[in-house]
Write a protein that holds these residues in place. Structure first.
Motif, short mmCIF file in Angstrom:
data_model
loop_
_atom_site.label_atom_id
_atom_site.label_comp_id
_atom_site.label_asym_id
_atom_site.label_seq_id
_atom_site.Cartn_x
_atom_site.Cartn_y
_atom_site.Cartn_z
N GLU A 29 0.82 -1.21 0.00
CA GLU A 29 0.00 0.00 0.00
C GLU A 29 0.86 1.26 0.00
O GLU A 29 0.49 2.28 -0.57
CB GLU A 29 -0.93 0.02 1.22
N VAL A 30 2.03 1.19 0.68
CA VAL A 30 2.90 2.37 0.76
C VAL A 30 3.53 2.66 -0.60
O VAL A 30 3.49 3.78 -1.11
CB VAL A 30 3.98 2.19 1.85
N ILE A 62 -2.55 -4.86 -8.69
CA ILE A 62 -1.69 -3.70 -8.46
C ILE A 62 -1.63 -3.42 -6.96
O ILE A 62 -0.59 -3.06 -6.41
CB ILE A 62 -2.25 -2.46 -9.20
N GLY A 63 -2.73 -3.63 -6.28
CA GLY A 63 -2.81 -3.37 -4.85
C GLY A 63 -2.12 -4.41 -3.99
O GLY A 63 -2.20 -4.35 -2.76
N GLY A 64 -1.45 -5.38 -4.60
CA GLY A 64 -0.63 -6.29 -3.82
C GLY A 64 -1.28 -7.61 -3.48
O GLY A 64 -0.71 -8.42 -2.76
N THR A 65 -2.50 -7.84 -3.95
CA THR A 65 -3.14 -9.13 -3.69
C THR A 65 -2.56 -10.16 -4.65
O THR A 65 -2.44 -9.91 -5.84
CB THR A 65 -4.67 -9.03 -3.86
N SER A 66 -2.19 -11.31 -4.07
CA SER A 66 -1.56 -12.33 -4.88
C SER A 66 -2.61 -13.12 -5.65
O SER A 66 -3.67 -13.45 -5.13
CB SER A 66 -0.77 -13.27 -3.98
N LEU A 67 -2.30 -13.44 -6.92
CA LEU A 67 -3.23 -14.23 -7.72
C LEU A 67 -3.32 -15.66 -7.22
O LEU A 67 -4.24 -16.38 -7.54
CB LEU A 67 -2.81 -14.23 -9.20
N GLY A 79 -5.55 -7.54 0.18
CA GLY A 79 -6.75 -7.07 0.86
C GLY A 79 -7.42 -5.91 0.17
O GLY A 79 -7.04 -5.50 -0.93
N VAL A 80 -8.43 -5.38 0.84
CA VAL A 80 -9.28 -4.36 0.28
C VAL A 80 -8.55 -3.03 0.09
O VAL A 80 -8.74 -2.34 -0.91
CB VAL A 80 -10.53 -4.16 1.18
N GLY A 81 -7.66 -2.69 1.06
CA GLY A 81 -6.95 -1.41 0.98
C GLY A 81 -6.20 -1.28 -0.33
O GLY A 81 -6.28 -0.26 -1.02
N GLY A 82 -5.48 -2.33 -0.68
CA GLY A 82 -4.71 -2.32 -1.93
C GLY A 82 -5.61 -2.22 -3.13
O GLY A 82 -5.31 -1.50 -4.10
N ALA A 83 -6.75 -2.92 -3.07
CA ALA A 83 -7.69 -2.90 -4.21
C ALA A 83 -8.17 -1.47 -4.46
O ALA A 83 -8.27 -1.03 -5.61
CB ALA A 83 -8.88 -3.82 -3.93
N ILE A 84 -8.45 -0.74 -3.37
CA ILE A 84 -8.95 0.63 -3.52
C ILE A 84 -7.86 1.52 -4.13
O ILE A 84 -8.11 2.29 -5.07
CB ILE A 84 -9.39 1.19 -2.16
#
Lengths: 314, 302
Positions: A20-21, A255-260, A266-271
């Motif tokens: 996220e950072v 892009i938000g860091g969730t692994s395929l 998580g949701v934060g990265g998705a946003i």
């Protein structure tokens, strides 16, 4: 707030800072670049406009996060947007209850999601194939239900959902609820557990099928909601709407860091991912970059953002 | 109508080579019967055929040029008197024309072209639709002002031709400036977002929007209305879809351009019949596009 939990989640990996950072910095840099060239990018009006435009993709991205966390994928999102938009619009003519239309749209999405879940868990079909099938079938249903023509003449109480800042509020509520659910509710933690290591989850007594069913159904219902909001926004249910939306949503989440492969993210990265894609679209339009270049630039930024994130941990 | 479908279905399944029904027969292969425009085209052909006393065998190629070629091959095998082809693609549908020509069966292309020249062509020039739309904008703006253009899917024939037609008019009106030109992929939601971004970017600097189809024009219209600029920006689309006609009637959309499915279908059948009867015929029949504004919209709405 997301970062603290993030470290707990990826405790085993050698990472210096959370996705996220990195993404937040990339987002700020990108916004700076656009603002330098077009100062009106930072107008309150444009920023509200930008967030409103990402609401649909944002809701889809939050929804597909559930499925990606289990290690699955959902390619039917775009078709569900069309199907639920048409379904909701068919019940949203003047004089009909707007609330019923919304419920119908969400239900249509949840039904497709449940079908995905059933084929994946009971039928043991790979999620890519299962949802590829429903992607085609749902599109066909949308065409059938509408007779191939847009469903228009919608009531004001329904189109209100797509006007002004309402889509932003809906997106915010969905994101907040999902963040709490995935982070703090037992079922949410189970989703991470199943995606992290399915066998271990099963061995420790989790009912993996139920967890996956829940993930696909929630994802479908949220895609249904996105379809409803989109239909309200463009004041018509379009059977051809939403083509390719699944890819934008999945791109945002990744892009938000969730692994395929599931289990992390998580949701934060998705946003943040959805915001990044939104800034790219809006910024390139404001800069009047030619349509040819837009696609190249967009692709390069998406790959670049993920590359940056993946390489920093090594 | 139903009977014809049954005949077409049986022929497609079993291949009824040689069994030629009594009276003159025209084989028709259509691009895609789930498209509103093509359905209207089909209807007008049926009407004209009844009027002229010929029978039609109508097949739906469902957007597949491959299927279309097969359909024409089976028409030839059935010894039809003429073929009306509504081509799926310029290149890939050409073999259909070749097969019929080799067997001496005349072909009338309707609505769009193939690389191989048919016996006759009936249709409209897509460039003209955009030219008519842009000329209307020029007239409304008095030849002076800032225009933004929404493109269809980049690279598709309709996008290329409509772009060309619009640019011709812009070149003739040096007072009109093309402020921005981007794709919204024929899509209403994308058209709305693009217009919102343009409004943020240029504010009141935009005098007119030309959208290369009505879907995008409807999206642009919504964005304009929600930003409180209703009536300040001229919005024009192309295609005369039902929603657009309604919006013109309601005084929301300034204009759209009507493509005459009825005229094209009727002329195609009439031309095919003339060829069959060895009468003189036009090698090229151009059915003009028509500008639809609030003044004449009543004649176009169904």
């Amino acid at each position: 707030m997301v970062a603290a939990g993030w470290f707990r989640e990826r405790g085993g990996k050698r990472t210096r800072w959370p996705a996220e950072v990195t993404l937040g910095i990339a987002l700020l840099v990108l916004m700076g670049v656009v603002a330098a060239a077009r100062p009106n990018f930072l107008n309150v009006g444009n920023l509200v406009n930008l967030v409103r435009q990402i609401s649909i993709n944002g809701i889809l991205a939050v929804g597909v996060t559930y499925v990606l966390l289990t290690g699955g994928v959902d390619l039917s999102l775009g078709s569900v947007v069309a199907l639920s938009g048409v379904a909701a619009a068919s019940f949203a003519h003047p004089g009909e209850m707007g609330a019923v239309a919304v419920a119908v749209g969400i239900f249509a999405g949840a039904a497709v999601g449940a079908a995905n879940g059933t084929v994946v868990t009971v039928g043991r079909v790979a999620p890519f194939i299962a949802t590829l099938g429903t992607m085609t079938a749902a599109r066909g249903l949308a065409l059938l239900a509408s007779g191939g023509r847009p469903v228009s003449n919608l009531s004001r109480s329904f189109t209100w959902l797509g006007s002004g800042s309402v889509p932003i509020v809906i997106f915010g509520a969905v994101a907040a609820a999902s963040w709490v659910f995935l982070r703090h509710m037992r079922m949410g933690r189970y989703i991470y557990a199943v995606g992290g290591n399915e066998n271990a989850a099963r061995a420790s007594g989790l009912h993996v099928r139920t967890v996956k069913m829940a993930a696909y159904t929630v994802c479908g219902a949220l895609a249904g909601l996105a379809g409803v909001v989109q239909a309200a926004r463009i004041t018509t249910g379009q059977p051809n709407a939403g083509t390719g939306y699944e890819l934008d949503a999945i791109a945002a989440v990744v892009i938000g860091g969730t692994s395929l492969s599931g289990g992390t993210g998580g949701v934060g990265g998705a946003i943040l991912g959805a915001l990044l894609i939104g800034v790219i679209n809006n910024g390139l339009d404001l800069l009047n970059v030619s349509s040819y270049y837009q696609q190249v630039v967009k692709g390069a930024i998406i790959v670049g953002a993920v590359w940056l994130d993946r390489s920093k941990g090594r | 109508m139903k009977k014809l479908w049954a005949v077409a279905a049986i022929c497609a399944l079993g291949g009824c080579s040689g069994s030629k029904p009594a009276g003159p027969v025209i084989g028709v292969s259509l691009l895609n019967l789930s498209n509103e425009f093509i359905v209207m085209l089909n209807k007008s052909m049926e009407e004209k055929a009844r009027e002229l006393g010929v029978r039609l065998i109508v097949n739906d190629a469902q957007r597949s040029a491959e299927k279309q070629v097969q359909q024409v091959e089976s028409f030839v095998a059935q010894k039809v008197d003429a073929v009306i082809l509504n081509p799926c693609e310029v290149e890939a549908s050409s073999p259909a024309v070749d097969r019929a020509a080799a067997a001496g069966v005349p072909v009338v292309n309707v609505n769009s072209e193939t690389r191989t020249a048919p016996t006759a062509f009936v249709g409209s020039r897509d460039e003209d639709s955009a030219r008519i739309a842009m000329e209307y904008i020029a007239q409304r703006l008095g030849g002076k002002g800032n225009v933004v253009m929404m493109q269809g899917f980049i690279g598709q024939a309709a996008q290329i031709k409509r772009e060309q037609g619009a640019r011709e008019v812009l070149a003739k009106n040096p007072g009109m400036r093309l402020l921005a030109n981007q794709t919204a992929e024929w899509d209403r939601a994308k058209g709305m977002s693009l217009m919102e971004n343009w409004i943020q970017s240029y504010g009141d600097g935009i005098n007119a929007v030309f959208a290369q189809n009505d879907e995008m024009a409807m999206g642009a219209l919504l964005a304009i209305e929600q930003s409180g600029r209703k009536g300040k920006i001229v919005v024009v689309g192309v295609d005369a879809i039902t929603d657009a006609l309604q919006a013109v009637k309601d005084g929301r959309l300034d204009a759209t351009v009507f493509q005459d499915a009825k005229g094209q279908g009727a002329a195609a059948v009439a031309t095919a019949v003339k060829i069959m009867r060895h009468e003189a015929f036009e090698k090229q029949t151009m059915i003009p596009f028509q500008l639809v504004t609030r003044e004449n919209v009543a004649t176009f709405s169904k």
